[in-house]
Design a protein around this motif. Structure first.
Motif, PDB file in Angstrom:
ATOM      1  N   ALA A 180      41.945  46.912  52.269  1.00  0.00           N
ATOM      2  CA  ALA A 180      41.884  48.053  51.347  1.00  0.00           C
ATOM      3  C   ALA A 180      40.477  48.611  51.279  1.00  0.00           C
ATOM      4  O   ALA A 180      39.492  47.868  51.368  1.00  0.00           O
ATOM      5  N   SER A 229      40.870  43.763  43.288  1.00  0.00           N
ATOM      6  CA  SER A 229      40.091  44.947  43.595  1.00  0.00           C
ATOM      7  C   SER A 229      39.153  45.225  42.433  1.00  0.00           C
ATOM      8  O   SER A 229      39.593  45.556  41.334  1.00  0.00           O
ATOM      9  N   TRP A 244      43.713  51.751  42.321  1.00  0.00           N
ATOM     10  CA  TRP A 244      43.548  50.325  42.610  1.00  0.00           C
ATOM     11  C   TRP A 244      42.211  49.788  42.110  1.00  0.00           C
ATOM     12  O   TRP A 244      41.719  48.783  42.589  1.00  0.00           O
TER      13      TRP A 244
END
Length: 371
Positions: free
Chosen positions: A104, A115, A124
């Protein structure tokens, strides 16, 4: 094929890899053999011929999205992609353990996979991604969550994904699987897409830093009076070198259109790529002064410009590197695995975290499992 060779080439596990960035998710599936060799599969789980980069390229699926700011929708999209990939692997390789990995464009806590922050994936930010994604996949499949961390061993359950920063995943793949990865060295990967991701690799190991946030090269200040960046800084390197910056410089709708026109000889687009390359080279000179790598590897979609980008970057690197005439210049080359390295790295890291060492990419056929 002899018994020993057949045993070495027999699949022992499979993995799903997702590379989640602003605007698109790239995904693919791989099979790992007993000898530690990785090869790509198509959506039905069938091993692809050709091996190496060609199989990985053919294995890739790309899904464009506009849900960067909606964390639930982004997790649901990733779970839906994983469900389809998972079904293909289960259908083709019944009984084969399956894990999944997600890279990511975010700062990832190395201990929890959470995250911490993302400039480009607003939905996110501060999110427990492994638990979030596994719950989303469980909801789509109706299967219970697997016990433990990132387990692909329990049949009939949904494994918890391994989550890694996208540039760290790409660097892992380039350092461990690319043909140029032979021997110990110090490599810096710079991935140029929606933003700039980066990673430092020393002797095959990615140095993620004390808090898992090393390699955020895109947020070095290159122009103190430059425009504001989503990270909270101003004049960041990625604002000058990213895909959006390249497209805006050329007056085109996308970096891909700019690069295609530049490769076809359009003067304005070639100049836009060259200017982008010069800004790239200035940033590389700063990184070289701090990290002293032997080589820079340039990945991400913008790297498709090839020598139109890298030629000016090398010239600017040589011009701005402190003591440049008295020290060896680091090499600058395009990533061998191209824009696929993020999902390939995510899949490979997931396999290794689950206990299956990955040693190479396939250059030949894989046999069927003996059951």
């Amino acid at each position: 094929m002899g018994d020993v060779a057949r045993a070495v080439s027999t699949p022992v596990a499979a993995a799903i890899g997702l590379d989640v960035g602003g605007g698109a998710v790239k995904a693919g599936t791989v099979v790992l053999t007993a000898g530690g060799t990785l090869t790509g599969t198509d959506v039905t789980g069938t091993v692809l011929p050709g091996g190496g980069g060609s199989a990985m390229e053919a294995a890739e699926t790309r899904i464009e999205h506009q849900v960067e700011s909606d964390g639930d929708a982004l997790s649901a999209l990733c779970a839906a992609i994983a469900r389809d990939q998972y079904g293909g692997l289960r259908s083709r390789w019944p009984g084969l353990p399956v894990v999944w990995g997600v890279s990511a464009a975010a700062w990832i806590d190395p201990h929890s996979g959470r995250s911490v922050f993302s400039p480009h994936l607003g939905g996110w930010r501060d999110r427990a991604l492994p638990q979030d994604l596994s719950r989303a996949l469980s909801g789509l499949t109706g299967l219970p969550l697997a016990p433990g961390e990132s387990s692909g061993h329990a049949s009939g359950t949904v494994p918890v994904p391994s989550v890694i920063n996208d540039a760290d995943a790409a660097a892992w793949a380039e350092a461990r699987l690319a043909p140029s990865a032979a021997g110990p060295d110090r490599m810096v990967l710079v991935a140029i897409g929606t933003g700039i991701g980066g990673a430092l690799v020393r002797d095959g190991a990615v140095d993620i830093g004390e808090h898992g946030m090393a390699g955020e090269f895109g947020h070095m200040t290159m122009d103190p009076v430059g425009p504001p960046c989503p990270c909270g800084n101003t004049g960041c390197w990625e604002l000058l070198v990213s895909a959006d910056a390249l497209a805006a410089r050329a007056g085109r709708t996308s970096a891909r259109a700019t690069i295609d026109d530049a490769l076809d000889g359009d003067p304005a687009c070639r100049e836009a790529v060259a200017v982008t390359g010069r800004w790239l080279g200035r940033g590389l000179a700063t990184l070289a002064a701090v990290l002293d790598p032997g080589r820079f590897v340039i990945g991400g979609g913008v790297a498709a410009a090839g020598e139109l980008l890298l030629g000016p970057a090398r010239e600017e690197l040589a011009r701005h590197l402190p003591g440049g005439r008295r020290r060896p210049l680091p090499s600058v080359s395009v990533a061998t695995l191209g824009n696929r390295s993020g999902w390939v790295g995510a899949a490979g890291v997931a396999l290794e975290r689950a206990g299956w060492p990955v040693r190479s990419l396939s250059s030949g056929p894989v046999t069927s499992p003996a059951w």
